[in-house]
Design a protein around this motif. Structure first.
Motif, PDB file in Angstrom:
ATOM      1  N   LEU A   4       0.833  -1.196   0.000  1.00  0.00           N
ATOM      2  CA  LEU A   4       0.000   0.000   0.000  1.00  0.00           C
ATOM      3  C   LEU A   4       0.874   1.255   0.000  1.00  0.00           C
ATOM      4  N   ILE A   5       1.963   1.213   0.758  1.00  0.00           N
ATOM      5  CA  ILE A   5       2.881   2.354   0.794  1.00  0.00           C
ATOM      6  C   ILE A   5       3.546   2.532  -0.564  1.00  0.00           C
ATOM      7  N   ILE A   6       3.939   1.417  -1.195  1.00  0.00           N
ATOM      8  CA  ILE A   6       4.528   1.487  -2.539  1.00  0.00           C
ATOM      9  C   ILE A   6       3.528   2.087  -3.520  1.00  0.00           C
ATOM     10  N   PHE A   7       2.272   1.617  -3.449  1.00  0.00           N
ATOM     11  CA  PHE A   7       1.237   2.126  -4.359  1.00  0.00           C
ATOM     12  C   PHE A   7       1.036   3.626  -4.169  1.00  0.00           C
ATOM     13  N   LEU A   8       0.857   4.052  -2.923  1.00  0.00           N
ATOM     14  CA  LEU A   8       0.600   5.476  -2.670  1.00  0.00           C
ATOM     15  C   LEU A   8       1.791   6.350  -3.047  1.00  0.00           C
ATOM     16  N   ALA A   9       2.999   5.884  -2.739  1.00  0.00           N
ATOM     17  CA  ALA A   9       4.182   6.671  -3.079  1.00  0.00           C
ATOM     18  C   ALA A   9       4.320   6.812  -4.593  1.00  0.00           C
ATOM     19  N   LEU A  10       4.154   5.718  -5.315  1.00  0.00           N
ATOM     20  CA  LEU A  10       4.248   5.785  -6.776  1.00  0.00           C
ATOM     21  C   LEU A  10       3.150   6.645  -7.378  1.00  0.00           C
ATOM     22  N   PHE A  11       1.943   6.510  -6.851  1.00  0.00           N
ATOM     23  CA  PHE A  11       0.828   7.309  -7.353  1.00  0.00           C
ATOM     24  C   PHE A  11       1.117   8.803  -7.175  1.00  0.00           C
ATOM     25  N   ILE A  12       1.584   9.176  -6.002  1.00  0.00           N
ATOM     26  CA  ILE A  12       1.849  10.590  -5.721  1.00  0.00           C
ATOM     27  C   ILE A  12       3.004  11.104  -6.570  1.00  0.00           C
ATOM     28  N   ILE A  13       4.058  10.306  -6.714  1.00  0.00           N
ATOM     29  CA  ILE A  13       5.218  10.734  -7.507  1.00  0.00           C
ATOM     30  C   ILE A  13       4.837  10.894  -8.978  1.00  0.00           C
ATOM     31  N   PHE A  17       4.603  14.576 -11.027  1.00  0.00           N
ATOM     32  CA  PHE A  17       5.360  14.860 -12.249  1.00  0.00           C
ATOM     33  C   PHE A  17       4.426  15.171 -13.416  1.00  0.00           C
ATOM     34  N   TYR A  18       3.377  14.391 -13.550  1.00  0.00           N
ATOM     35  CA  TYR A  18       2.408  14.618 -14.629  1.00  0.00           C
ATOM     36  C   TYR A  18       1.760  15.991 -14.478  1.00  0.00           C
ATOM     37  N   TYR A  19       1.406  16.332 -13.250  1.00  0.00           N
ATOM     38  CA  TYR A  19       0.749  17.612 -12.998  1.00  0.00           C
ATOM     39  C   TYR A  19       1.691  18.779 -13.289  1.00  0.00           C
ATOM     40  N   LEU A  20       2.935  18.675 -12.823  1.00  0.00           N
ATOM     41  CA  LEU A  20       3.884  19.773 -13.013  1.00  0.00           C
ATOM     42  C   LEU A  20       4.281  19.972 -14.473  1.00  0.00           C
ATOM     43  N   ASN A  59      -6.229  16.775 -16.394  1.00  0.00           N
ATOM     44  CA  ASN A  59      -5.993  16.455 -14.987  1.00  0.00           C
ATOM     45  C   ASN A  59      -6.574  15.088 -14.629  1.00  0.00           C
ATOM     46  N   VAL A  60      -7.758  14.793 -15.130  1.00  0.00           N
ATOM     47  CA  VAL A  60      -8.367  13.486 -14.872  1.00  0.00           C
ATOM     48  C   VAL A  60      -7.596  12.387 -15.597  1.00  0.00           C
ATOM     49  N   VAL A  61      -7.120  12.661 -16.794  1.00  0.00           N
ATOM     50  CA  VAL A  61      -6.281  11.698 -17.508  1.00  0.00           C
ATOM     51  C   VAL A  61      -4.991  11.453 -16.723  1.00  0.00           C
ATOM     52  N   ALA A  62      -4.423  12.503 -16.138  1.00  0.00           N
ATOM     53  CA  ALA A  62      -3.216  12.344 -15.318  1.00  0.00           C
ATOM     54  C   ALA A  62      -3.496  11.465 -14.104  1.00  0.00           C
ATOM     55  N   LEU A  63      -4.650  11.663 -13.481  1.00  0.00           N
ATOM     56  CA  LEU A  63      -5.020  10.820 -12.337  1.00  0.00           C
ATOM     57  C   LEU A  63      -5.182   9.362 -12.747  1.00  0.00           C
ATOM     58  N   SER A  64      -5.847   9.134 -13.863  1.00  0.00           N
ATOM     59  CA  SER A  64      -6.070   7.752 -14.291  1.00  0.00           C
ATOM     60  C   SER A  64      -4.764   7.091 -14.732  1.00  0.00           C
ATOM     61  N   ASN A  65      -3.888   7.819 -15.422  1.00  0.00           N
ATOM     62  CA  ASN A  65      -2.599   7.256 -15.815  1.00  0.00           C
ATOM     63  C   ASN A  65      -1.723   6.960 -14.600  1.00  0.00           C
ATOM     64  N   SER A  66      -1.765   7.833 -13.621  1.00  0.00           N
ATOM     65  CA  SER A  66      -0.997   7.602 -12.396  1.00  0.00           C
ATOM     66  C   SER A  66      -1.513   6.371 -11.662  1.00  0.00           C
ATOM     67  N   PHE A  67      -2.826   6.220 -11.624  1.00  0.00           N
ATOM     68  CA  PHE A  67      -3.398   5.032 -10.983  1.00  0.00           C
ATOM     69  C   PHE A  67      -2.973   3.765 -11.705  1.00  0.00           C
ATOM     70  N   ILE A  68      -3.026   3.786 -13.030  1.00  0.00           N
ATOM     71  CA  ILE A  68      -2.676   2.598 -13.806  1.00  0.00           C
ATOM     72  C   ILE A  68      -1.212   2.222 -13.590  1.00  0.00           C
ATOM     73  N   LEU A  69      -0.320   3.204 -13.631  1.00  0.00           N
ATOM     74  CA  LEU A  69       1.100   2.915 -13.432  1.00  0.00           C
ATOM     75  C   LEU A  69       1.397   2.425 -12.018  1.00  0.00           C
ATOM     76  N   ALA A  70       0.808   3.052 -11.014  1.00  0.00           N
ATOM     77  CA  ALA A  70       1.049   2.634  -9.635  1.00  0.00           C
ATOM     78  C   ALA A  70       0.457   1.252  -9.372  1.00  0.00           C
ATOM     79  N   PHE A  71      -0.722   0.991  -9.898  1.00  0.00           N
ATOM     80  CA  PHE A  71      -1.375  -0.303  -9.710  1.00  0.00           C
ATOM     81  C   PHE A  71      -0.572  -1.421 -10.362  1.00  0.00           C
ATOM     82  N   THR A  72      -0.117  -1.196 -11.588  1.00  0.00           N
ATOM     83  CA  THR A  72       0.655  -2.208 -12.304  1.00  0.00           C
ATOM     84  C   THR A  72       1.989  -2.469 -11.611  1.00  0.00           C
ATOM     85  N   THR A  73       2.669  -1.428 -11.185  1.00  0.00           N
ATOM     86  CA  THR A  73       3.944  -1.601 -10.492  1.00  0.00           C
ATOM     87  C   THR A  73       3.763  -2.336  -9.177  1.00  0.00           C
ATOM     88  N   THR A  74       2.704  -2.042  -8.470  1.00  0.00           N
ATOM     89  CA  THR A  74       2.429  -2.746  -7.222  1.00  0.00           C
ATOM     90  C   THR A  74       2.159  -4.223  -7.474  1.00  0.00           C
TER      91      THR A  74
END
Length: 128
Positions: A4-13, A17-20, A59-74
């Motif tokens: 869960l920590i890995i997922f949240l950290a990856l999602f936030i990171i 980056f996507y947002y900035l 912004n919503v696309v960034a959220l969904s892409n971040s979720f997909i990447l964090a979920f897959t990595t986890t």
């Protein structure tokens, strides 16, 4: 708990980056209109950029892409045993399915309907 920590950290990171670099950057925001994600939504779900706030949509696309990447990595971190590694092709199929389903849900949220009561308020606001 570590996963869960890995997922949240990856999602936030990934999201930060996507947002900035995409959402806040006006040049990249314009390039996103011709990007694969928005082109998919535009072609398959008749998305009209004039009716939708493009910054909110990206912004919503960034959220969904971040979720997909964090979920897959986890999930890959969960499959650390060599015996289970041949299931990675299944994970790739899951990723593609998740990607298409996220964009389908995105399109349902972003395309206003003819009825005022059922118009989704998330992405159809205009900036003046």
């Amino acid at each position: 708990m570590d996963n869960l920590i890995i997922f949240l950290a990856l999602f936030i990171i990934v999201y930060s980056f996507y947002y900035l670099f995409v959402v806040l950057n006006k040049k990249m925001l314009e390039k996103m209109k011709t990007g694969k994600e928005l082109t998919f939504l535009k072609n398959n779900y008749k998305l009209d950029y004039k009716k939708i706030n493009i910054k909110s949509l990206v912004n919503v696309v960034a959220l969904s892409n971040s979720f997909i990447l964090a979920f897959t990595t986890t999930l890959v971190c969960l499959l650390n045993d060599w015996i289970k590694n041949f299931y990675l092709w299944l994970l790739a199929c899951l990723l593609m399915s998740l990607l298409l389903n996220m964009y389908a849900c995105l399109s349902r949220l972003s395309i206003p309907t003819n009825h005022v009561s059922s118009t989704v308020l998330i992405l159809n606001s205009h900036t003046s």
